[in-house]
Design an enzyme around this catalytic site. Sequence first.
Site, PDB file in Angstrom:
ATOM      1  N   GLY A  46       2.587   7.371   3.617  1.00 58.97           N
ATOM      2  CA  GLY A  46       3.557   6.376   3.193  1.00 58.97           C
ATOM      3  C   GLY A  46       2.846   5.166   2.625  1.00 58.97           C
ATOM      4  CD  GLN A  51       0.930  -0.288   3.030  1.00 62.20           C
ATOM      5  OE1 GLN A  51       1.823   0.507   2.810  1.00 62.20           O
ATOM      6  NE2 GLN A  51      -0.070  -0.019   3.847  1.00 62.20           N
ATOM      7  CB  CYS A  96      -0.938   0.796   8.952  1.00 59.20           C
ATOM      8  SG  CYS A  96      -0.401  -0.078   7.481  1.00 59.20           S
ATOM      9  CG  LEU A  97      -2.770   4.308   4.032  1.00 59.18           C
ATOM     10  CD1 LEU A  97      -2.185   4.654   2.671  1.00 59.18           C
ATOM     11  CD2 LEU A  97      -3.990   5.165   4.328  1.00 59.18           C
ATOM     12  CG  HIS A 138       4.741   2.300   9.086  1.00 60.49           C
ATOM     13  ND1 HIS A 138       3.830   2.228  10.113  1.00 60.49           N
ATOM     14  CD2 HIS A 138       4.084   1.885   7.977  1.00 60.49           C
ATOM     15  CE1 HIS A 138       2.674   1.785   9.630  1.00 60.49           C
ATOM     16  NE2 HIS A 138       2.796   1.569   8.340  1.00 60.49           N
ATOM     17  CD  GLU A 139       5.478   3.118   4.433  1.00 57.00           C
ATOM     18  OE1 GLU A 139       5.149   2.093   3.811  1.00 57.00           O
ATOM     19  OE2 GLU A 139       4.664   3.787   5.102  1.00 57.00           O
ATOM     20  CG  HIS A 142       4.250  -1.867   5.207  1.00 54.68           C
ATOM     21  ND1 HIS A 142       3.190  -2.684   5.483  1.00 54.68           N
ATOM     22  CD2 HIS A 142       3.871  -0.616   5.577  1.00 54.68           C
ATOM     23  CE1 HIS A 142       2.201  -1.957   5.998  1.00 54.68           C
ATOM     24  NE2 HIS A 142       2.586  -0.701   6.080  1.00 54.68           N
TER      25      HIS A 142
HETATM   26 ZN   LIG Z   1       1.555   0.873   6.838  1.00 56.13          ZN
END
Ligand SMILES: [Zn+2]
Length: 172
Positions: A46, A51, A96-97, A138-139, A142
């Site tokens: 995701g 991000q 998370c990235l 989660h997204e 963000h």
């Molecule tokens: Zn994330």
Amino acid sequence: MAIREIRKYPDPVLRQKTDRVETLDAALLRLIDDMVETMHAAPGVGLAANQVGVPLQVAVIDLSSREEKGQRHPLLVLINPEMLSQEGSVTEEEGCLSLPEYTEMVKRASKVKVRAQDRAGKSFELEAEGLLAKALQHEIDHLNGLLFVDRLSALKKDIFKRRYKKVAVQKA
Ligand SMILES: [Zn+2]
């Protein structure tokens, strides 16, 4: 298509509440394609637009590599996603990235209903459980400037801050 740089904590753009997408133009479609490519290359399941440094309400989710109850989810593009309802609760590991090398157990709703637009601008509603419910929460977090560590208890948040500082210093 191009791979964009994934912003890492504590980049302030991750704390920015993103703006609604008003026009679906070529630049937006390029952003979506780049986000999909960036997510796949990471690799991740995701990615939210902030991000990659763009504070707009766009997210992509790809769980197609993870079979769940014999089902595979298709690649999802979410423009202006809204959480319509949340039910139940489940605590599972999350990463998370934007927070490399850190995972923690996070409590989330087990079932969610989301409304969004697809890449053609068409509105749709989606009910999800399991991995997809987790990814959607989660997204959308963000896009509201939240990271999964914000969902942790005060004690775990404290541990995160200390541990993450150490990781950042080691990498520098
Ligand atoms: Zn994330």
